[in-house]
Write a protein that holds these residues in place. Structure first.
Motif, mmCIF file in Angstrom:
data_model
loop_
_atom_site.group_PDB
_atom_site.id
_atom_site.type_symbol
_atom_site.label_atom_id
_atom_site.label_comp_id
_atom_site.label_asym_id
_atom_site.label_seq_id
_atom_site.Cartn_x
_atom_site.Cartn_y
_atom_site.Cartn_z
ATOM 1 N N GLY A 1 0.524 -1.382 0.151
ATOM 2 C CA GLY A 1 0.080 0.144 -0.158
ATOM 3 C C GLY A 1 1.347 1.148 -0.004
ATOM 4 O O GLY A 1 2.244 1.621 -0.637
ATOM 5 N N GLY A 2 0.987 2.409 0.488
ATOM 6 C CA GLY A 2 1.075 3.310 0.306
ATOM 7 C C GLY A 2 0.296 4.578 -0.714
ATOM 8 O O GLY A 2 -0.390 3.831 -1.108
ATOM 9 N N LYS B 1 2.466 5.544 -3.431
ATOM 10 C CA LYS B 1 2.949 6.212 -4.941
ATOM 11 C C LYS B 1 3.624 4.763 -4.838
ATOM 12 O O LYS B 1 4.345 3.982 -4.334
ATOM 13 C CB LYS B 1 3.745 7.297 -4.733
ATOM 14 C CG LYS B 1 3.608 8.597 -4.735
ATOM 15 C CD LYS B 1 4.841 9.953 -4.858
ATOM 16 C CE LYS B 1 4.014 10.919 -4.534
ATOM 17 N NZ LYS B 1 5.140 11.665 -3.857
ATOM 18 N N SER C 1 7.439 5.273 -5.072
ATOM 19 C CA SER C 1 8.555 4.563 -4.128
ATOM 20 C C SER C 1 8.215 3.368 -3.465
ATOM 21 O O SER C 1 9.546 2.754 -3.046
ATOM 22 C CB SER C 1 7.891 5.676 -2.981
ATOM 23 O OG SER C 1 6.791 4.850 -2.580
ATOM 24 N N GLY D 1 -4.290 1.193 -1.648
ATOM 25 C CA GLY D 1 -3.397 2.486 -1.095
ATOM 26 C C GLY D 1 -3.938 3.660 -1.920
ATOM 27 O O GLY D 1 -4.237 3.488 -3.586
ATOM 28 N N GLY E 1 -10.943 8.874 -3.962
ATOM 29 C CA GLY E 1 -10.514 7.431 -3.606
ATOM 30 C C GLY E 1 -9.838 7.589 -2.052
ATOM 31 O O GLY E 1 -8.241 7.662 -2.638
ATOM 32 N N LEU E 2 -9.830 7.695 -1.169
ATOM 33 C CA LEU E 2 -8.574 7.814 -0.181
ATOM 34 C C LEU E 2 -9.032 6.062 0.742
ATOM 35 O O LEU E 2 -8.310 5.821 1.797
ATOM 36 C CB LEU E 2 -9.100 8.848 0.774
ATOM 37 C CG LEU E 2 -9.370 10.338 0.327
ATOM 38 C CD1 LEU E 2 -9.520 11.320 1.107
ATOM 39 C CD2 LEU E 2 -7.765 9.965 -0.248
ATOM 40 N N GLY F 1 2.757 -0.984 3.834
ATOM 41 C CA GLY F 1 2.048 -0.292 3.723
ATOM 42 C C GLY F 1 -0.109 0.549 3.557
ATOM 43 O O GLY F 1 0.168 -0.966 3.313
ATOM 44 N N GLY G 1 -5.277 3.038 2.947
ATOM 45 C CA GLY G 1 -5.827 4.127 2.599
ATOM 46 C C GLY G 1 -5.329 5.023 3.539
ATOM 47 O O GLY G 1 -4.082 4.569 3.860
ATOM 48 N N GLU H 1 -4.216 7.517 8.815
ATOM 49 C CA GLU H 1 -3.896 9.022 10.044
ATOM 50 C C GLU H 1 -5.780 9.400 10.440
ATOM 51 O O GLU H 1 -6.080 10.403 10.748
ATOM 52 C CB GLU H 1 -3.055 9.724 9.203
ATOM 53 C CG GLU H 1 -1.814 9.537 8.719
ATOM 54 C CD GLU H 1 -1.672 8.716 7.541
ATOM 55 O OE1 GLU H 1 -2.446 8.171 6.997
ATOM 56 O OE2 GLU H 1 -0.638 9.322 6.998
ATOM 57 N N ASP I 1 4.917 3.242 6.899
ATOM 58 C CA ASP I 1 3.735 3.224 7.669
ATOM 59 C C ASP I 1 2.344 2.568 8.059
ATOM 60 O O ASP I 1 2.090 2.728 9.140
ATOM 61 C CB ASP I 1 3.102 4.370 6.497
ATOM 62 C CG ASP I 1 3.441 6.153 7.169
ATOM 63 O OD1 ASP I 1 3.694 6.400 8.337
ATOM 64 O OD2 ASP I 1 3.382 6.908 5.679
HETATM 65 P P1 AMP Z 1 4.185 5.157 1.938
HETATM 66 O O1 AMP Z 1 5.124 5.776 2.630
HETATM 67 O O2 AMP Z 1 4.281 5.407 0.908
HETATM 68 O O3 AMP Z 1 4.219 4.220 2.216
HETATM 69 O O4 AMP Z 1 2.639 6.615 2.117
HETATM 70 C C1 AMP Z 1 2.229 5.666 2.971
HETATM 71 C C2 AMP Z 1 0.858 7.140 3.125
HETATM 72 O O5 AMP Z 1 0.335 6.513 1.813
HETATM 73 C C3 AMP Z 1 0.112 7.522 3.898
HETATM 74 O O6 AMP Z 1 0.240 8.176 4.712
HETATM 75 C C4 AMP Z 1 -1.226 7.723 3.526
HETATM 76 O O7 AMP Z 1 -2.188 8.598 4.488
HETATM 77 C C5 AMP Z 1 -1.003 7.197 2.307
HETATM 78 N N1 AMP Z 1 -2.294 6.928 1.361
HETATM 79 C C6 AMP Z 1 -2.540 5.443 1.234
HETATM 80 N N2 AMP Z 1 -3.790 5.778 0.897
HETATM 81 C C7 AMP Z 1 -4.003 6.943 -0.365
HETATM 82 C C8 AMP Z 1 -4.753 7.323 -0.730
HETATM 83 N N3 AMP Z 1 -5.633 6.155 -1.558
HETATM 84 N N4 AMP Z 1 -5.271 8.291 -1.564
HETATM 85 C C9 AMP Z 1 -3.635 9.419 -0.720
HETATM 86 N N5 AMP Z 1 -3.054 9.235 -0.306
HETATM 87 C C10 AMP Z 1 -2.408 7.824 0.715
#
Ligand code: AMP
Length: 395
Positions: A194-195, A197, A200, A219, A292-293, A317, A320, A323, A354
């Motif tokens: 997830g996460g 981007k 990354s 994510g 989408g969140l 990851g 969603g 936080e 995360d």
């Molecule tokens: P990462 O550091 O790449 O693991 O990303 C973690 C972050 O991804 C967290 O802070 C989440 O809030 C964010 N995230 C997860 N899903 C989404 C989404 N659908 N849209 C925007 N941010 C997201």
């Protein structure tokens, strides 16, 4: 792989690189002591053998000697948690460190001042490493959080202990856990990525495609995959320049017989805010003005099935924006599914940033087989890199 068990520390001074980079509040109180607790098994074993312990660590990112980054602030907490007085050397090199180390008796613990008070630490300076090395008889690396850095105390120092070096219990456990997931795994193996981007996580995805049977991609990454396949993603986060890459991943996965699972529905919001209005929508039909969140209920049903059939699970990851309470459900539910699978005998590893905070926040930590202590270090291992701190012990 040399571990603590390969040595008897009786009358030896163990020089341990630990990761005591703990968060402090404005009164210099330790707010999360997990990292200190994590080093306890290693320290206990050495003391039980009749050895003494010299602890080296960094704290924060000081520019020279800054009092607020002094490791003296954690001495009380460390003594409390380790159940023994921790002595403190107000310098990690020179006469102060030398005489404190020389005077150390079996059964005693000494903590050296912040290594990063000297730029030589991060520069990987050989003379600095040699000076540190002169303080102890056996070098133990138990700092997984910095194992991906070729710093003086994490990597360079090992050359001064051609044979007298080993992994601490914590670091050995990190290596073994990852091994259980990527090399000696029980099938089916599922990775949940997830996460935010694709960019990354792309190296991780590429590296583990050969090692897994299922990959759940969630994510923010979801939307780059959905758009690349012609879906309407509204205002959801998307890396347009990674669409080709997303299609290539899907193609590669097919070739390697890896089943990719992407959310089919999402919790869409009309703003990036916990106060936003929300609706559940098909992931390919998100209206303009909505983003989408979080993963929706149908997606979670699908993921549950995959997770409960898995014997090995890697989670990196969130699903969603966990936080915000409104968009935390997918991540919490996923954590519950993994907990259930783990209870039924699957091996689960949570690591690389995360998802670790999410697991802690939602009280799921004890329900996972292993929760990694190193964000960046775990991510690099998942990318297939050999970490310098690990290589230096294996050398
Ligand atoms: P990462 O550091 O790449 O693991 O990303 C973690 C972050 O991804 C967290 O802070 C989440 O809030 C964010 N995230 C997860 N899903 C989404 C989404 N659908 N849209 C925007 N941010 C997201």
């Amino acid at each position: 792989m040399k571990t603590l068990q390969d040595f008897n520390f009786k009358n030896k001074k163990a020089l341990i690189r630990v990761d005591f980079n703990v968060p402090l509040d404005e009164n210099f109180k330790v707010t999360d002591a997990t990292r200190i607790e994590a080093a306890k098994p290693t320290i206990d074993k050495i003391l039980a053998d009749g050895g003494s312990v010299i602890l080296m660590s960094h704290l924060g990112r000081p520019k020279g000697k800054e009092d607020k980054y002094s490791l003296k602030h954690i001495v009380k907490k460390a003594s409390e948690l380790l159940g023994k007085e921790v002595k403190f050397a107000e310098d990690c090199r020179g006469e102060v460190a030398k005489s404190a180390a020389e005077n150390l008796k079996p059964g005693e613990i000494l903590l050296l001042e912040n290594l990063r008070f000297y730029t030589e630490e991060e520069a990987g300076d050989v003379d600095f490493a040699k000076e540190l090395a002169s303080l102890g008889d056996i070098y133990v690396n138990d700092a997984f959080g910095t194992a991906h850095r070729a710093h003086a105390s994490t990597t360079i120092i090992a050359q001064f202990f051609p044979n007298e070096k080993c992994f601490g219990i914590l670091l050995a456990k990190e290596i073994e856990s990852l091994d259980k997931v990527l090399r000696n795994s029980q099938k089916p193996v599922t990775a949940v990525l997830g996460g935010s981007k694709v960019s990354s996580k792309i190296t991780v995805i590429e590296n583990i495609l050969d090692k897994v049977d299922h990959m759940i991609i969630g994510g923010g990454m979801t939307f780059t995959f959905v758009k690349a396949q012609g879906g309407k993603i509204g205002d959801s986060i998307c890396e347009d320049d990674k669409q080709e890459l997303a299609l290539e991943i899907l193609r590669l996965a097919k070739e390697k017989n890896v089943q990719i699972h992407i959310p089919v529905d999402v919790v869409a919001a009309n703003a990036f805010s916990n106060d936003a209005e929300t609706q559940i929508v098909d992931v390919t039909k998100i209206p303009d003005g909505w983003q989408g969140l979080d993963a929706g209920p149908k997606s979670l049903e699908n993921f549950k099935k995959v997770i409960l059939e898995s014997k090995t699970i890697l989670w990196n990851g969130p699903l969603g924006v966990f936080e915000m309470e409104k968009f935390a459900n997918g991540t919490i539910e996923l954590g519950n599914f993994i907990a259930e699978a783990t209870e039924k005998g699957a091996f689960s590893l949570v690591g690389g940033g995360d998802s670790v905070s999410a697991v802690k926040q939602f009280g799921l930590e004890d329900k996972m087989s292993y929760v990694s202590t190193g964000g960046g270090a775990m991510l690099e291992m998942l990318e297939g890199k050999t970490l310098p701190g690990i290589a230096a012990i294996l050398d």
